[in-house]
Design a protein around this motif. Structure first.
Motif, PDB file in Angstrom:
ATOM      1  N   HIS A  59       0.860  -1.180   0.000  1.00  0.00           N
ATOM      2  CA  HIS A  59       0.000   0.000   0.000  1.00  0.00           C
ATOM      3  C   HIS A  59       0.893   1.226   0.000  1.00  0.00           C
ATOM      4  O   HIS A  59       1.432   1.627   1.029  1.00  0.00           O
ATOM      5  N   ALA A  60       1.078   1.813  -1.163  1.00  0.00           N
ATOM      6  CA  ALA A  60       2.034   2.917  -1.279  1.00  0.00           C
ATOM      7  C   ALA A  60       1.789   3.676  -2.576  1.00  0.00           C
ATOM      8  O   ALA A  60       1.051   3.240  -3.457  1.00  0.00           O
ATOM      9  N   ASP A  61       2.438   4.820  -2.672  1.00  0.00           N
ATOM     10  CA  ASP A  61       2.474   5.600  -3.895  1.00  0.00           C
ATOM     11  C   ASP A  61       3.623   5.071  -4.751  1.00  0.00           C
ATOM     12  O   ASP A  61       4.731   4.863  -4.264  1.00  0.00           O
ATOM     13  N   VAL A  62       3.381   4.854  -6.052  1.00  0.00           N
ATOM     14  CA  VAL A  62       4.412   4.270  -6.904  1.00  0.00           C
ATOM     15  C   VAL A  62       5.660   5.155  -6.963  1.00  0.00           C
ATOM     16  O   VAL A  62       6.788   4.651  -7.041  1.00  0.00           O
ATOM     17  N   SER A  63       5.482   6.468  -6.903  1.00  0.00           N
ATOM     18  CA  SER A  63       6.635   7.360  -6.963  1.00  0.00           C
ATOM     19  C   SER A  63       7.489   7.236  -5.704  1.00  0.00           C
ATOM     20  O   SER A  63       8.723   7.208  -5.782  1.00  0.00           O
ATOM     21  N   VAL A  64       6.833   7.148  -4.554  1.00  0.00           N
ATOM     22  CA  VAL A  64       7.560   6.995  -3.290  1.00  0.00           C
ATOM     23  C   VAL A  64       8.308   5.670  -3.269  1.00  0.00           C
ATOM     24  O   VAL A  64       9.462   5.593  -2.835  1.00  0.00           O
ATOM     25  N   MET A  65       7.651   4.602  -3.737  1.00  0.00           N
ATOM     26  CA  MET A  65       8.316   3.295  -3.786  1.00  0.00           C
ATOM     27  C   MET A  65       9.567   3.361  -4.650  1.00  0.00           C
ATOM     28  O   MET A  65      10.621   2.814  -4.289  1.00  0.00           O
ATOM     29  N   ARG A  66       9.474   4.004  -5.782  1.00  0.00           N
ATOM     30  CA  ARG A  66      10.632   4.085  -6.683  1.00  0.00           C
ATOM     31  C   ARG A  66      11.748   4.921  -6.093  1.00  0.00           C
ATOM     32  O   ARG A  66      12.932   4.566  -6.199  1.00  0.00           O
ATOM     33  N   GLU A  67      11.368   6.031  -5.454  1.00  0.00           N
ATOM     34  CA  GLU A  67      12.378   6.966  -4.977  1.00  0.00           C
ATOM     35  C   GLU A  67      13.081   6.487  -3.706  1.00  0.00           C
ATOM     36  O   GLU A  67      14.296   6.640  -3.572  1.00  0.00           O
ATOM     37  N   SER A  68      12.320   5.908  -2.764  1.00  0.00           N
ATOM     38  CA  SER A  68      12.922   5.628  -1.448  1.00  0.00           C
ATOM     39  C   SER A  68      12.749   4.199  -0.954  1.00  0.00           C
ATOM     40  O   SER A  68      13.336   3.844   0.069  1.00  0.00           O
ATOM     41  N   ARG A  69      11.961   3.374  -1.653  1.00  0.00           N
ATOM     42  CA  ARG A  69      11.736   2.007  -1.162  1.00  0.00           C
ATOM     43  C   ARG A  69      11.953   0.975  -2.263  1.00  0.00           C
ATOM     44  O   ARG A  69      11.439  -0.134  -2.208  1.00  0.00           O
ATOM     45  N   PHE A  70      12.755   1.326  -3.242  1.00  0.00           N
ATOM     46  CA  PHE A  70      12.955   0.455  -4.391  1.00  0.00           C
ATOM     47  C   PHE A  70      13.552  -0.885  -3.978  1.00  0.00           C
ATOM     48  O   PHE A  70      13.278  -1.918  -4.608  1.00  0.00           O
ATOM     49  N   ASP A  71      14.363  -0.885  -2.912  1.00  0.00           N
ATOM     50  CA  ASP A  71      15.012  -2.124  -2.491  1.00  0.00           C
ATOM     51  C   ASP A  71      14.040  -3.135  -1.904  1.00  0.00           C
ATOM     52  O   ASP A  71      14.393  -4.299  -1.698  1.00  0.00           O
ATOM     53  N   GLU A  72      12.778  -2.725  -1.641  1.00  0.00           N
ATOM     54  CA  GLU A  72      11.790  -3.667  -1.124  1.00  0.00           C
ATOM     55  C   GLU A  72      11.198  -4.548  -2.223  1.00  0.00           C
ATOM     56  O   GLU A  72      10.511  -5.531  -1.937  1.00  0.00           O
ATOM     57  N   ILE A  73      11.429  -4.176  -3.473  1.00  0.00           N
ATOM     58  CA  ILE A  73      10.914  -4.964  -4.585  1.00  0.00           C
ATOM     59  C   ILE A  73      11.844  -6.154  -4.801  1.00  0.00           C
ATOM     60  O   ILE A  73      13.064  -5.984  -4.936  1.00  0.00           O
ATOM     61  N   PRO A  74      11.313  -7.383  -4.831  1.00  0.00           N
ATOM     62  CA  PRO A  74      12.175  -8.561  -5.004  1.00  0.00           C
ATOM     63  C   PRO A  74      13.003  -8.466  -6.284  1.00  0.00           C
ATOM     64  O   PRO A  74      12.526  -7.995  -7.329  1.00  0.00           O
ATOM     65  N   THR A  75      14.249  -8.910  -6.200  1.00  0.00           N
ATOM     66  CA  THR A  75      15.120  -8.892  -7.381  1.00  0.00           C
ATOM     67  C   THR A  75      14.686  -9.922  -8.421  1.00  0.00           C
ATOM     68  O   THR A  75      15.173  -9.905  -9.553  1.00  0.00           O
ATOM     69  N   SER A  76      13.778 -10.812  -8.045  1.00  0.00           N
ATOM     70  CA  SER A  76      13.272 -11.810  -8.986  1.00  0.00           C
ATOM     71  C   SER A  76      12.306 -11.219 -10.010  1.00  0.00           C
ATOM     72  O   SER A  76      11.967 -11.873 -11.000  1.00  0.00           O
ATOM     73  N   VAL A  77      11.857  -9.981  -9.799  1.00  0.00           N
ATOM     74  CA  VAL A  77      10.893  -9.356 -10.701  1.00  0.00           C
ATOM     75  C   VAL A  77      11.535  -9.104 -12.058  1.00  0.00           C
ATOM     76  O   VAL A  77      12.564  -8.425 -12.155  1.00  0.00           O
ATOM     77  N   ASP A  78      10.951  -9.662 -13.118  1.00  0.00           N
ATOM     78  CA  ASP A  78      11.450  -9.401 -14.467  1.00  0.00           C
ATOM     79  C   ASP A  78      10.336  -9.006 -15.440  1.00  0.00           C
ATOM     80  O   ASP A  78      10.568  -8.888 -16.637  1.00  0.00           O
ATOM     81  N   VAL A  79       9.126  -8.795 -14.904  1.00  0.00           N
ATOM     82  CA  VAL A  79       7.997  -8.345 -15.710  1.00  0.00           C
ATOM     83  C   VAL A  79       7.418  -7.090 -15.063  1.00  0.00           C
ATOM     84  O   VAL A  79       7.110  -7.095 -13.866  1.00  0.00           O
TER      85      VAL A  79
END
Length: 451
Positions: A59-79
């Protein structure tokens, strides 16, 4: 098929990231294709539906996730997939709409060229005060972030969808993705975009979507998904109505004739899936919340729907759709559609309404999908039809459409345990401190007045 939340950790094995995920149209499609996905969604109500469905969510804003929480996205994501909000481009046919599209293209090229992003953001805000305009750039920014982050690989596949007016921007996306220039650092994609009609893929409603599919060079050329059904058109209704002896605007369960510029060879594809067919099938399971019996006359489902919107410039000229036809485009106002079994009910004003599960079925969500939270009609209307999503993702990921077995399985959603729902809510929202304000208001106890 395993339930969406069964693995040891809900983010385990996630391959797809769904930006602007909503209640889960693309995620539902991915699930039935055997692809685990993670969604980012700012609306708390849509998140509640996702948690109830067992769909991993932040539950977040996509811009905030990209700017400050990008490391929370699993590195397995390829799509990477998603549909940015479209309100800023809904007037693309006017001069203002064209100016917006042209300006956003300019911002896209500036991003890839390497201009200062803070300056780009300032220019965006001065150009258009609507923050949703900038969101169409987010998929590109997420790709650039992945390319420039150590330990990350560029996404192998990108799938974007939106209303028809966004197609020129998808075309600009495709040109940039093919180029590999600037901050793309030589990363190139095979990229194409198309306008797709949902009823041509077995969705029981008429809805047009602009779709972009991109695959890393070397993974194969990109081809459009092959339609499985004929397009719907109203041109033949008057002839059919005259043939059976009723006025052209009166309800009838007689199928209308198909009419296109190039009439298809008879028998090559089935006609559209009708509202009656979809609701009848969804009513069959014993545990179904869909009850089509109130629309049934004898052994047949027979009704017509009056549109919320006027046509031909006359707000009072409300169109009708018969039960033997696809629904109008399902929007957030679907619960306002008036449904009548016959003209006698219409004259009396004795209308019915589609329930949320029924509206979901018209979007091709499973009959038992656990709609939750508030504004459920808006959630339904905002979603990507999962059946269309299955065709687009199947073509994008493996070059083949969904199988008949996959499509049959997609009518029923697996049961999700309360423990899994709570675990997903804890992961997605935590204490609410990182969620979009004011989603989780902190309620403080009143100060004590005792001596």
């Amino acid at each position: 098929m395993e339930s969406p939340g069964e693995p040891a950790h809900p983010f385990h094995g996630v391959r797809a990231l769904d930006l602007f995920a909503g209640p889960g149209g693309l995620d539902v499609a991915a699930h039935f294709l055997g692809l685990r996905s993670l969604g980012i969604e700012w609306d708390r109500n849509a998140c509640e539906t996702r948690y109830a469905a067992g769909l991993p969510t932040i539950h977040a804003d996509v811009s905030v996730m990209r700017e400050s929480r990008f490391d929370e996205i699993p590195t397995s994501v390829d799509v990477l997939m998603g549909g940015p909000p479209c309100q800023s481009f809904s007037i693309a046919g006017s001069g203002a709409g064209r100016r917006t599209l042209n300006k956003v293209r300019e911002f896209m090229h500036r991003l890839v060229k390497g201009d200062d992003e803070a300056e780009i953001d300032r220019d965006l805000r001065s150009f258009d005060e609507d923050p949703r305009t900038a969101l169409v750039l987010e998929p590109l920014r997420w790709l650039l972030k992945a390319i420039e982050t150590r330990g990350r690989d560029p996404y192998k596949v990108i799938v974007l969808e939106q209303v028809p007016s966004v197609l020129p921007l998808w075309q600009a996306y495709a040109e940039l993705l093919r180029s590999g220039e600037g901050r793309l650092q030589g990363v190139k994609y095979e990229a194409e975009c198309w306008m797709l009609k949902t009823e041509q893929f077995g969705v029981p409603q008429t809805r047009r979507r602009a779709v972009l599919v991109a695959r890393r060079v070397g993974l194969g050329a990109v081809s459009p998904p092959e339609p499985t059904h004929l397009p719907f058109a109203l041109h033949g209704r008057r002839n059919d109505a005259a043939r059976i002896g009723v006025a052209a605007d009166e309800p009838t369960d007689e199928p209308t004739a198909e009419s296109t510029d190039e009439p298809p060879t008879p028998g090559t594809k089935p006609s559209w899936v009708s509202m009656a067919d979809a609701l009848e099938a969804a009513s069959a399971p014993e545990d179904s919340p869909v009850d089509g019996s109130r629309f049934r006359t004898g052994d047949r489902m027979r009704f017509f729907v009056v549109s919320n919107y006027g046509s031909g410039g006359d707000p009072k000229n409300r169109g009708r759709r018969l039960s033997s036809e696809p629904a109008f485009t399902v929007t957030g106002k679907i619960s306002r559609n008036k449904v009548y079994r016959d003209d006698a009910e219409y004259r009396r004003g004795a209308s019915d309404r589609f329930t949320i599960p029924e509206a979901g079925v018209l979007q091709t969500f499973p009959y038992n999908f656990p709609w939750s939270g508030k504004d459920q009609a808006q959630q339904v209307g905002n979603a990507v039809p999962p059946r269309l999503g299955m065709h687009v993702l199947g073509t994008a990921l493996r070059g083949t459409p969904p199988t008949e077995e996959e499509l049959a399985a997609a009518t029923t959603w697996p049961t999700v345990s309360p423990a899994t729902v709570e675990e997903l809510r804890a992961l997605g929202c935590g204490d609410g401190s990182q969620c979009p304000p004011p989603s989780h208001k902190v309620v403080r106890p009143p100060r004590s007045t005792a001596p």
